[in-house]
Design a protein around this motif. Structure first.
Motif, PDB file in Angstrom:
ATOM      1  N   LEU A 297       1.025  -1.220   0.003  1.00  0.00           N
ATOM      2  CA  LEU A 297       0.071   0.081   0.073  1.00  0.00           C
ATOM      3  C   LEU A 297       0.977   1.240  -0.002  1.00  0.00           C
ATOM      4  CD1 LEU A 297      -2.815  -1.228   2.356  1.00  0.00           C
ATOM      5  CD2 LEU A 297      -3.122  -0.226   0.225  1.00  0.00           C
ATOM      6  N   ARG A 298       1.935   1.054   0.389  1.00  0.00           N
ATOM      7  CA  ARG A 298       2.821   2.401   0.735  1.00  0.00           C
ATOM      8  C   ARG A 298       3.329   2.682  -0.613  1.00  0.00           C
ATOM      9  NH1 ARG A 298       7.319   3.031   5.437  1.00  0.00           N
ATOM     10  NH2 ARG A 298       8.536   0.852   4.513  1.00  0.00           N
ATOM     11  N   THR A 299       3.416   1.739  -1.647  1.00  0.00           N
ATOM     12  CA  THR A 299       3.688   2.456  -2.997  1.00  0.00           C
ATOM     13  C   THR A 299       2.601   2.991  -3.731  1.00  0.00           C
ATOM     14  OG1 THR A 299       2.918   0.227  -4.117  1.00  0.00           O
ATOM     15  CG2 THR A 299       5.174   0.230  -3.202  1.00  0.00           C
ATOM     16  N   ILE A 300       1.474   2.858  -3.159  1.00  0.00           N
ATOM     17  CA  ILE A 300       0.241   3.304  -3.617  1.00  0.00           C
ATOM     18  C   ILE A 300      -0.092   4.633  -3.058  1.00  0.00           C
ATOM     19  CG2 ILE A 300      -2.400   3.176  -4.222  1.00  0.00           C
ATOM     20  CD1 ILE A 300      -1.844  -0.017  -3.926  1.00  0.00           C
ATOM     21  N   SER A 301      -0.158   4.868  -1.702  1.00  0.00           N
ATOM     22  CA  SER A 301      -0.587   5.928  -0.949  1.00  0.00           C
ATOM     23  C   SER A 301       0.569   6.552   0.086  1.00  0.00           C
ATOM     24  CB  SER A 301      -2.014   5.766  -0.334  1.00  0.00           C
ATOM     25  OG  SER A 301      -1.638   4.606   0.661  1.00  0.00           O
ATOM     26  N   GLY A 302       1.703   6.150  -0.011  1.00  0.00           N
ATOM     27  CA  GLY A 302       2.608   6.533   0.925  1.00  0.00           C
ATOM     28  C   GLY A 302       2.906   7.929   0.864  1.00  0.00           C
ATOM     29  N   GLY A 303       2.543   8.717  -0.200  1.00  0.00           N
ATOM     30  CA  GLY A 303       2.809   9.925  -0.054  1.00  0.00           C
ATOM     31  C   GLY A 303       1.558  10.723   0.570  1.00  0.00           C
ATOM     32  N   ARG A 304       0.540  10.084   0.662  1.00  0.00           N
ATOM     33  CA  ARG A 304      -0.699  10.711   1.460  1.00  0.00           C
ATOM     34  C   ARG A 304      -0.744  10.442   2.783  1.00  0.00           C
ATOM     35  NH1 ARG A 304      -2.825  13.805  -2.709  1.00  0.00           N
ATOM     36  NH2 ARG A 304      -2.958  12.490  -4.675  1.00  0.00           N
ATOM     37  N   GLU A 305      -1.522  11.347   3.590  1.00  0.00           N
ATOM     38  CA  GLU A 305      -1.890  11.136   5.037  1.00  0.00           C
ATOM     39  C   GLU A 305      -2.628   9.892   5.324  1.00  0.00           C
ATOM     40  OE1 GLU A 305      -3.963  13.757   8.453  1.00  0.00           O
ATOM     41  OE2 GLU A 305      -4.601  14.184   6.547  1.00  0.00           O
ATOM     42  N   HIS A 306      -3.519   9.433   4.622  1.00  0.00           N
ATOM     43  CA  HIS A 306      -4.384   8.402   5.029  1.00  0.00           C
ATOM     44  C   HIS A 306      -3.675   7.049   4.089  1.00  0.00           C
ATOM     45  CE1 HIS A 306      -7.029  11.599   5.930  1.00  0.00           C
ATOM     46  NE2 HIS A 306      -7.469  10.727   6.909  1.00  0.00           N
ATOM     47  N   VAL A 307      -3.981   6.005   4.922  1.00  0.00           N
ATOM     48  CA  VAL A 307      -3.408   4.726   4.281  1.00  0.00           C
ATOM     49  C   VAL A 307      -4.226   4.218   3.145  1.00  0.00           C
ATOM     50  CG1 VAL A 307      -3.319   2.119   4.528  1.00  0.00           C
ATOM     51  CG2 VAL A 307      -2.590   3.758   6.388  1.00  0.00           C
ATOM     52  N   PHE A 308      -5.499   4.539   3.166  1.00  0.00           N
ATOM     53  CA  PHE A 308      -6.395   4.383   2.277  1.00  0.00           C
ATOM     54  C   PHE A 308      -7.142   5.790   2.020  1.00  0.00           C
ATOM     55  CE2 PHE A 308      -6.258   0.521   4.657  1.00  0.00           C
ATOM     56  CZ  PHE A 308      -6.097  -0.195   3.618  1.00  0.00           C
ATOM     57  N   PRO A 309      -6.512   6.628   1.073  1.00  0.00           N
ATOM     58  CA  PRO A 309      -7.176   8.121   0.642  1.00  0.00           C
ATOM     59  C   PRO A 309      -8.307   7.796  -0.102  1.00  0.00           C
ATOM     60  CG  PRO A 309      -5.142   7.439  -0.472  1.00  0.00           C
ATOM     61  CD  PRO A 309      -5.303   6.539   0.498  1.00  0.00           C
ATOM     62  N   ASN A 310      -9.289   8.883  -0.146  1.00  0.00           N
ATOM     63  CA  ASN A 310     -10.388   8.927  -0.895  1.00  0.00           C
ATOM     64  C   ASN A 310      -9.967   9.131  -2.437  1.00  0.00           C
ATOM     65  OD1 ASN A 310     -12.721  10.260  -2.537  1.00  0.00           O
ATOM     66  ND2 ASN A 310     -13.649   9.497  -0.674  1.00  0.00           N
ATOM     67  N   ARG A 311     -10.490   8.269  -3.470  1.00  0.00           N
ATOM     68  CA  ARG A 311     -10.071   8.439  -4.738  1.00  0.00           C
ATOM     69  C   ARG A 311     -10.447  10.099  -5.248  1.00  0.00           C
ATOM     70  NH1 ARG A 311     -12.357   4.246  -8.999  1.00  0.00           N
ATOM     71  NH2 ARG A 311     -14.304   5.395  -8.387  1.00  0.00           N
ATOM     72  N   ASN A 312     -11.692  10.452  -4.903  1.00  0.00           N
ATOM     73  CA  ASN A 312     -11.836  11.637  -5.610  1.00  0.00           C
ATOM     74  C   ASN A 312     -11.384  12.903  -4.437  1.00  0.00           C
ATOM     75  OD1 ASN A 312     -13.429  10.424  -7.770  1.00  0.00           O
ATOM     76  ND2 ASN A 312     -15.095  10.055  -6.297  1.00  0.00           N
ATOM     77  N   GLN A 313     -11.196  12.442  -3.483  1.00  0.00           N
ATOM     78  CA  GLN A 313     -10.719  13.911  -2.575  1.00  0.00           C
ATOM     79  C   GLN A 313      -9.537  13.108  -1.789  1.00  0.00           C
ATOM     80  OE1 GLN A 313     -14.908  14.477  -0.921  1.00  0.00           O
ATOM     81  NE2 GLN A 313     -14.160  16.601  -0.813  1.00  0.00           N
ATOM     82  N   PRO A 314      -8.463  13.011  -2.230  1.00  0.00           N
ATOM     83  CA  PRO A 314      -7.048  12.424  -1.472  1.00  0.00           C
ATOM     84  C   PRO A 314      -6.830  12.746  -0.202  1.00  0.00           C
ATOM     85  CG  PRO A 314      -6.726  12.839  -3.887  1.00  0.00           C
ATOM     86  CD  PRO A 314      -8.227  13.884  -3.738  1.00  0.00           C
ATOM     87  N   SER A 315      -7.368  14.137   0.172  1.00  0.00           N
ATOM     88  CA  SER A 315      -7.060  14.454   1.410  1.00  0.00           C
ATOM     89  C   SER A 315      -8.117  13.837   2.495  1.00  0.00           C
ATOM     90  CB  SER A 315      -6.972  16.109   1.709  1.00  0.00           C
ATOM     91  OG  SER A 315      -8.333  16.449   1.438  1.00  0.00           O
ATOM     92  N   ARG A 316      -8.851  13.327   2.140  1.00  0.00           N
ATOM     93  CA  ARG A 316      -9.870  12.550   3.023  1.00  0.00           C
ATOM     94  C   ARG A 316      -9.757  11.014   2.954  1.00  0.00           C
ATOM     95  NH1 ARG A 316     -14.021  15.408   4.764  1.00  0.00           N
ATOM     96  NH2 ARG A 316     -15.519  13.702   4.691  1.00  0.00           N
ATOM     97  N   PRO A 317     -10.207  10.450   4.012  1.00  0.00           N
ATOM     98  CA  PRO A 317     -10.046   8.846   3.693  1.00  0.00           C
ATOM     99  C   PRO A 317     -11.202   8.041   3.147  1.00  0.00           C
ATOM    100  CG  PRO A 317     -11.164   9.586   5.699  1.00  0.00           C
ATOM    101  CD  PRO A 317     -10.710  10.839   5.084  1.00  0.00           C
ATOM    102  N   MET A 318     -11.087   6.940   2.732  1.00  0.00           N
ATOM    103  CA  MET A 318     -11.865   6.209   1.992  1.00  0.00           C
ATOM    104  C   MET A 318     -13.128   5.726   2.562  1.00  0.00           C
ATOM    105  SD  MET A 318     -11.261   2.439   0.203  1.00  0.00           S
ATOM    106  CE  MET A 318      -9.781   2.685  -0.646  1.00  0.00           C
ATOM    107  N   SER A 319     -14.265   5.952   2.057  1.00  0.00           N
ATOM    108  CA  SER A 319     -15.442   5.522   2.737  1.00  0.00           C
ATOM    109  C   SER A 319     -15.636   4.220   3.198  1.00  0.00           C
ATOM    110  CB  SER A 319     -16.716   5.856   1.897  1.00  0.00           C
ATOM    111  OG  SER A 319     -17.736   5.542   2.334  1.00  0.00           O
ATOM    112  N   PRO A 320     -16.010   4.050   4.140  1.00  0.00           N
ATOM    113  CA  PRO A 320     -16.212   2.534   5.097  1.00  0.00           C
ATOM    114  C   PRO A 320     -17.327   1.691   3.990  1.00  0.00           C
ATOM    115  CG  PRO A 320     -16.210   4.064   6.578  1.00  0.00           C
ATOM    116  CD  PRO A 320     -16.357   4.828   5.538  1.00  0.00           C
ATOM    117  N   GLU A 321     -17.872   2.216   3.396  1.00  0.00           N
ATOM    118  CA  GLU A 321     -18.828   1.678   2.512  1.00  0.00           C
ATOM    119  C   GLU A 321     -18.232   1.010   1.470  1.00  0.00           C
ATOM    120  OE1 GLU A 321     -22.833   1.611   2.431  1.00  0.00           O
ATOM    121  OE2 GLU A 321     -21.959   1.538   4.422  1.00  0.00           O
TER     122      GLU A 321
END
Length: 400
Positions: A297-321
């Motif tokens: 995952l670090r190769t995918i989102s390592g530059g972001r704050e969240h481990v699972f960033p939201n695809r449309n709003q990368p500064s926010r986490p992915m939806s649990p849904e």
């Protein structure tokens, strides 16, 4: 001479800037102010004192209506009552009644309790009251509301099929009435007797994978055509059996690769807002399989704050849904629930002979027994680490 409507309508202010008083009959007059506003007044005597009573504003109150108000005031005088005092008492009673309505006391209760709730929960509680309760009894004096009246209101919700909502509304109404009792504004709780009068929702256990269903699930996950991030998230939640909201909100700063440890801060845990202020973080040992997923995952989102960033709003986490929708697409709708992974892991680990206390601690369940809770501060960390490693190996062995 009595006033006429024409006289009232054409009356002009005095040129000297003083109020103009146009007399009618029996003490009533129309007072024309320098700015042109016109007020009905009644001059009367009560207890050897000259007094005045406002009868309204012309033309909102017509000449005929003003005279009717004057005659009512005169009848009160004949009965030995001061119409001015009666007017003040009425205003005070209305003010007290407004402060003692169910809606007013409910809002007082909400303000008192909501500091322990999340903003979202606080909003939901008040929205439900505004939608289902206030339109029917919101303006009623709280002391006048009877059990049958409240039952009719809550039954509307129940009959619409919202049994859980009806149950929660009864509980919250009961809390409002208890506040009314404690503050002397009502004498009883009409919500209390309704417990047996309302339907109860049969609890539905979360759909959990059985031991022999895990291989098929892993095979379906392997074939799943969703994003790599979603697939890795599904694998990680199966390996850690944390709550989906905790995993969705995970940040890279919480992951210690050297210690193989994930520290979930209290604000992400399933706790009351009050408890979050003093609760410790939840520590999750990471098996080698979980570390490998995080490295990927670090190769995918390592530059972001969240481990699972939201695809449309990368500064926010992915939806649990996201995971629920993925399960449905994999063909497990109605067969498995993401939260059910916790039950699956708990069942298999308990059957495997692992320490039940260590399992409960890994699940982040709250220990109700205060004495046991004090001992549980030891975290059972080494047992949990061994247990998570065994679990990781077990899941890996089921991969087809």
């Amino acid at each position: 001479m009595p006033l006429t409507d024409r006289t009232c309508k054409t009356a002009e202010p005095r040129e000297d800037g003083k109020p103009l008083r146009l007399a009618d009959e029996r003490g009533m007059y129309l007072e024309v102010m320098p700015n042109g506003s016109k007020y009905w007044r009644l001059k009367y005597r009560f207890g050897d004192k000259e007094k005045r009573l406002a009868l309204g504003v012309y033309p909102n109150v017509s000449l005929k209506e003003a005279r009717e108000k004057r005659d009512e005031a005169r009848r009160q005088l004949q009965d030995g009552q001061d119409p001015g005092a009666i007017r003040k008492a009425g205003k005070l009673a209305a003010k007290v009644a407004a402060a003692n309505t169910f809606e007013a006391i409910c809002k007082e209760w909400h303000a008192k309790e909501s500091h322990e709730w999340s903003a979202a929960h606080s909003g939901r509680v008040m929205a439900a009251m505004e939608q289902h309760i206030f339109p029917f009894i919101g303006q009623r004096p709280i002391s006048d509301i009877k059990p049958l009246e409240l039952l009719e209101v809550i039954r509307k919700v129940e009959q619409a099929g919202n049994i859980d909502t009806a149950t929660r509304l009864r509980q919250r109404c009961s809390a409002v009435f208890r506040l009314g009792i404690l503050t002397g504004r009502c004498d009883s709780d009409p919500a209390a007797p309704l417990v047996g009068a309302l339907k109860t929702q049969q609890a539905q256990p979360r759909k959990a994978l059985k031991r022999d269903e895990i291989p098929d699930f892993l095979a379906a996950l392997e074939k799943y055509d969703g994003t790599k991030q979603t697939k890795l998230m599904m694998r990680l939640i199966l390996l850690t059996f944390t709550r989906v909201g905790e995993l969705a909100a995970a940040k890279w700063k919480e992951i210690d690769f050297d210690a193989a440890l994930w520290t979930i801060p209290p604000e992400h845990r399933k706790l009351t807002e009050k408890s979050k202020k003093t609760a410790p973080p939840h520590l999750v040992p990471l098996a080698p399989q979980a570390i490998a997923i995080l490295q990927e995952l670090r190769t995918i989102s390592g530059g972001r704050e969240h481990v699972f960033p939201n695809r449309n709003q990368p500064s926010r986490p992915m939806s649990p849904e996201t995971l629920r929708r993925a399960l449905h697409r994999m063909g497990f709708k109605g067969k498995a629930d993401v939260h059910g992974f916790r039950s699956t892991a708990s069942t298999i680990l308990n059957e495997g002979g692992f320490n039940p206390d260590a399992i409960e601690r890994q699940l982040s369940h709250i220990e109700r027994n205060k004495v046991r809770a004090a001992y549980n501060r030891a975290e059972y960390m080494e047992e949990r680490r061994s247990m998570l490693c065994w679990w990781g190996d077990y899941i890996e062995s089921l991969q087809k």
